[in-house]
Design a protein around this motif. Structure first.
Motif: not given
Lengths: 424, 650
Positions: A244-250
């Motif tokens: 979530p922190s990498v892909y969710g953030f994008i």
């Protein structure tokens, strides 16, 4: 060729080294145009600091790089100017890539007897092509956007290097290696590379079983490498927090820090119940053009890569000038399209003016307090319109050149008078 | 008629149950009077929670403070003269109500003239009830303990509850240490029983209930301003659970405290504001002051010396600082009437003790000020590491009120000089930097002790929209890097939880320690801004908790009052004391979008996207063709006619 290239490298290194040592480096590293929440060096250092404190870097909302990046920098952080070297590496790969590109072009030129005679002036001479790699290198190395991005130590440079490596390998014919590499970076390249990779080698033919076999093979390799990368990340960190922190953030754009893109102000002003809808509409723009473009440009993979890079850098959620510099570096390759460009002067003037106005309006809004956010927003709009016009202009010119290559440069009507070309 | 017939058996039932109650009560009292002589007096019963608490002090520093304060009551009258001794010991016995011995109410007011010319008045009301809210059986019969709070404790399985509402900022450097510190705005911290499974859900419900009880905006406490400190807030009552999963701490620095918060607070008192010290609480006077703080503390304490069972203690405190010097037309004098526009006529009849203490430490011979009516009672206590002397007025004695039947103390200054001892620990905080992009939080901690270093625990809670960069954290004292021995950092999650930074820093003697950390200001969604966004956003106070070396222990020459054999090693209970100080809250500006044009922004941005989509779509779907000029209208008509005629077209 070697001498001017060496000279170019020396000049580029000197500029960057001088800027690194000057007081401007800190100033540049803070600029919102140069760094985004996704690739700011400050955030990488913060992630490393959190790792040192024994906290997962993804437990907070500051660090959004992929886990492999943080472990890479874990070992390289002492060489603070790593990105500097990385950008060198990238450029060298672009340099290597360009001649390949040219060989392909030359092959076309040799087949020139297939084309009508008057098209010869559309085909570049070997002498012209000899200097293209140098021009590409110059366009990238001396582009102020690249220099700023490099001095700010934005990890965007690293991202660009991997993409360039991918392009090189694709042209050479071994895409698998870089496939994995590009996967460990952000998902935007990964999305289009999938389509791209098999488009290059096998024509789309639904009825042929070999096409399906190849597609299946490729899909399997793609998913396999994705699986390996994600599992590797999981074993490095021990948690799934990074997803979530990498892909969710994008994808969900929670961080509305101003940048040169279209997302930040739009979603700051968005009505809450329409947020999800518009988020989907805006994110789909990045992926939407991949299939039609690869169908339309199935004979021209390099131009397809250029178009896709441009579309991504315009419509991505956290763009920086480093992304723009990557596709701008391709422009000298299309120098033979200049005669068909319609409004390149206007567009380049707008781009230049906007680049100058970004810091001015930012200062007026954030520091002087005499302007408000609308000023900066207006400039980002204009900047993006100019980029869109530039890209569509190149696309138009490319298609038109293709038409002229097959139909002759000077078109005649049936009655013999000079004809005009229209899109229908 | 039927209704009347029904009433009769009900009445009989009530009478019968009442008689059972009375019999039980009589048995209770006899049992108590049996054990009475061993417990000596109600004074000691009140302080009975002490010895086990003292054993816990090493683990739980906060205990120190309260124990010290209770020590006042124990030590009281020790240096006083003989008549006062007999008075104080006899006084409580007269007010012990024999019917309900398991709850007890005490009230007191401490007045301390401050060196700045201000007056510090601190009310404390203490209710102790020997009951068990958690024991499974429903407690429904309330006497002195407020029912609303009792129900809250049992429903939400609260082990400890501390809530304070403060208007104004306590100026430590001018006023010294307060008896009970509190940050500006509202502060709430709660320890839950370890039987609670869904702590966050319970906390959410509890804040909403308390919001109703105290008429405050505590319902604005959510996950974005709640933290779980790991070390700074230890339980003050008995109990050995120190797992901070059951602790929740939140502050609302923006909360404005006024009459609507005071009225429900006063209603919790057994006498309301009808009798006793609470008569003095007139809101137009209390809120016309430099500092106002009201608090409620609930905790379990030991019931007796062996600590076999627990009782619940409710402490209601109200601290006010009046600025009488500037409003008194240059005359430095004050009286109860001037401060509160009331005088005292009686103690609360339900109170077992009701006293007024006036700090006369700086005035041993009466050269600084003159106090009337004079009282023969003196009490000495070590408060916050300093030995203080108090004049005591016992309101349960009729003699206190004199012939006027009312008590109006008057204090007239004679000279204004005299200097206050600087507080040993002091904290400040400010935001550095300019512009709306980044900034830096500076926290300064002063150790004014001339030769002793001591560790402090610093707790910082920063909202998520100021993104802290922990790698920029620096701690310097005396120009040197001072590495914290313990850091607990919890990074923020956007719109979910705040930053929590806790660290243990050693403060060198006579030094300033500066803690700096950089932050970045976030741009929020337009609906997330407060109605006045350009006013700025509040960041709650930092909390500095420390065991500060005592001034009494510092003074190795004061042997005149103590025998020599007792004064070589600093005795344990006096060597250091617990202090918690709060720094200023911060007011930080964030960049704002233009709130007036969401429609324009949506339209314009969508237009740009449409331009991109349109131009690409155009090129993708169409192909190049040579333009064939379409024939004119007349020519087309002529061709149709020619076609009908069978002639080739033009």
């Amino acid at each position: 060729m070697a001498a001017p290239l060496t000279l170019l490298l020396v000049v580029a290194v000197t500029i960057r080294a001088a800027l690194f040592r000057s007081s401007l480096a800190d100033l540049i590293a803070e600029r919102v145009e140069v760094v985004s929440p996704l690739n700011a060096w400050k955030r990488v250092v913060e992630g490393l600091a959190l790792l040192d404190l024994g906290i997962s870097p993804y437990s907070g909302d500051v660090f959004h790089e992929t886990p492999l990046i943080i472990y890479l920098f874990h070992f390289l952080v002492d060489y603070a100017e790593i990105t500097f070297m990385v950008s060198r590496k990238f450029v060298s790969s672009v340099l290597l890539e360009s001649p390949r590109l040219c060989f392909r072009k030359q092959k076309y030129a040799l087949e020139a007897d297939r084309y009508p005679l008057d098209c010869l002036e559309l085909i570049r001479s070997p002498k012209e092509m000899y200097y293209i790699p140098l021009k590409v290198a110059m366009f990238y190395l001396l582009n102020p956007f690249t220099i700023l991005s490099c001095v700010a130590k934005s990890t965007c440079g690293l991202n660009n290097a991997v993409i360039a490596l991918f392009i090189l390998c694709t042209i050479k014919g071994s895409a698998l290696l870089t496939h994995t590499l590009s996967l460990c970076l952000h998902h935007y390249p990964a999305s289009f590379l999938f389509f791209l990779s098999f488009r290059l080698y096998i024509p789309v033919n639904i009825r042929r079983p070999s096409f399906w076999w190849y597609t299946l093979q490729y899909a399997f390799m793609y998913l396999g490498s994705l699986f390996v990368i994600i599992c590797l990340s999981f074993f490095l960190l021990g948690t799934w927090d990074f997803l979530p922190s990498v892909y969710g953030f994008i994808l969900s754009v929670p961080d509305l820090t101003p940048n040169i893109g279209l997302f930040w102000y739009f979603f700051a002003e968005m009505f809450e119940h329409f947020r999800l809808f518009f988020l989907c509409v805006f994110q789909i723009n990045v992926f939407f053009y991949t299939i039609p473009l690869s169908i339309k440009l199935k004979e021209h993979p390099v131009f397809l890569i250029f178009m896709q890079l441009a579309v991504i850098s315009i419509f991505k959620s956290y763009p920086t000038v480093g992304d723009i510099a990557l596709y701008l570096a391709f422009l000298p390759v299309w120098s033979h399209l200049y005669r068909f460009l319609r409004n390149v002067f206007l567009v380049s003037c707008v781009l230049l003016a906007c680049s100058a106005l970004f810091p001015v309006l930012w200062h007026l809004w954030i520091y002087a307090g005499s302007a408000n956010s609308n000023f900066y927003y207006a400039i980002t709009l204009l900047f993006n319109v100019a980029q869109i016009l530039l890209v569509s202009d190149y696309f138009y010119a490319y298609l038109r050149r293709e038409y002229h290559l097959t139909h002759g440069l000077y078109l005649k009507r049936k009655d013999g008078s000079e004809a005009t070309l229209v899109l229908k | 008629m039927a209704a009347h017939r029904c009433h009769f058996p009900a009445l009989v039932l009530i009478l019968w149950s009442l008689s059972v109650f009375i019999v039980a009560d009589v048995q209770e009292t006899t049992r108590l009077t049996d054990t009475g002589p061993s417990a000596a007096s109600s004074q000691q019963t009140a302080a009975a929670g002490e010895p086990p608490a003292a054993a816990e002090t090493r683990r739980q520093p906060p205990e120190e403070e309260d124990r010290r304060w209770e020590a006042t009551e124990v030590e009281e009258a020790a240096p006083g003269d003989a008549p006062s001794d007999s008075q104080t010991s006899s006084a409580p016995e007269t007010v012990v109500t024999p019917s309900q011995p398991e709850d007890d109410f005490q009230e007191e007011l401490v007045i301390r003239p401050l060196h700045s010319g201000d007056i510090y008045a601190s009310f404390q009301f203490r209710t102790v009830w020997d009951t068990d809210f958690m024991g499974g059986k429903k407690v429904s019969h309330y006497r002195l303990f407020p029912k609303s709070l009792g129900q809250v404790i049992s429903k939400f399985s609260v082990r400890e509850l501390h809530i304070s509402f403060t208007q104004g900022y306590w100026r430590t450097m001018q006023w010294g240490q307060p008896f009970l510190p509190s940050p500006p705005g509202a502060e709430l911290w709660v320890w839950f029983q370890d039987t609670v499974t869904d702590v966050d859900g319970t906390w959410k419900e509890l804040t909403n209930v308390l919001s109703g009880i105290f008429c405050a905006s505590l319902n604005f406490i959510d996950s974005t301003n709640t933290v779980q400190p790991s070390a700074s807030f230890k339980p003050l009552g008995i109990g050995n659970v120190t797992d901070h999963r059951f602790l929740r701490y939140a502050t609302l620095p923006r909360e404005i405290v006024c009459t609507e918060n005071l009225t429900p607070w006063k209603k919790l008192l057994p006498c309301g504001s009808k009798a006793g010290l609470a008569v003095l609480m007139k809101s137009e006077k209390l809120f016309h002051s430099s500092f106002h703080s009201q608090a409620v503390h609930i905790r379990p304490v030991c019931q007796d010396w062996q600590c076999k069972s627990t009782s619940w203690e409710l402490r209601q405190t109200l601290n006010v600082v009046f600025d009488l010097h500037s409003s008194g037309q240059g005359k430095r004098e004050w009286s109860l009437f001037k401060m509160f526009s009331r005088t005292l006529t009686e103690a609360c009849p339900l109170a077992s003790s009701s006293k007024i203490y006036i700090d006369v430490t700086d005035n041993p011979q009466g050269e600084q000020f003159e106090l009337s009516p004079a009282t023969p009672l003196l009490s000495q206590a070590v408060v916050l590491g300093d030995r203080r002397t108090y004049s005591v007025y016992d309101l349960t004695q009729q003699a206190t009120f004199g012939s006027m039947r009312s008590l109006n103390m008057l204090l007239r200054w004679k000279s204004s000089d005299g200097d206050m001892m600087r507080p040993l620990l002091h904290g400040e905080r400010y935001v550095a930097g300019y512009g709306l992009q980044t900034g830096e939080i500076h926290t300064l901690m002063y150790n004014h002790h001339p030769y002793r270093a001591f560790p402090v625990l610093l707790l910082d809670t920063v909202p998520w929209y100021l993104r802290l960069y922990i790698h920029t954290l620096t701690v310097t004292s005396k120009g040197k890097d001072n590495k914290p021995s313990y850091i607990h950092y919890q990074p923020s999650k956007d719109r979910v939880r705040p930053h929590l930074l806790e660290m243990l820093v050693q403060l060198p003697p006579n030094s300033v320690t500066e803690v700096t950390v950089q932050f970045e200001r976030a741009l929020l969604k337009w609906t997330e801004y407060t109605p006045d966004p350009n006013h700025g956003f509040y960041v709650g106070s930092s909390v500095v908790s420390a065991l500060v070396p005592s001034v009494v222990a510092m003074d190795t020459n004061s042997t005149q009052e103590r025998p020599l054999f007792s004064s070589f090693f600093p005795s344990k209970e006096e060597s250091s004391y617990f202090v918690r100080i709060y720094t200023e809250p911060l007011l930080v500006n964030l960049p704002t979008p233009d709130f007036s044009m969401p429609y324009n922004v949506i339209c314009l941005t969508c237009t740009v996207v449409a331009v991109g989509y349109g131009s690409l779509y155009n090129l993708l779907t169409r192909t190049f063709q040579v333009e064939e000029p379409s024939p004119g209208l007349a020519k087309r008509l002529a061709n149709i006619i020619r076609k009908m005629r069978g002639v080739p077209p033009l």
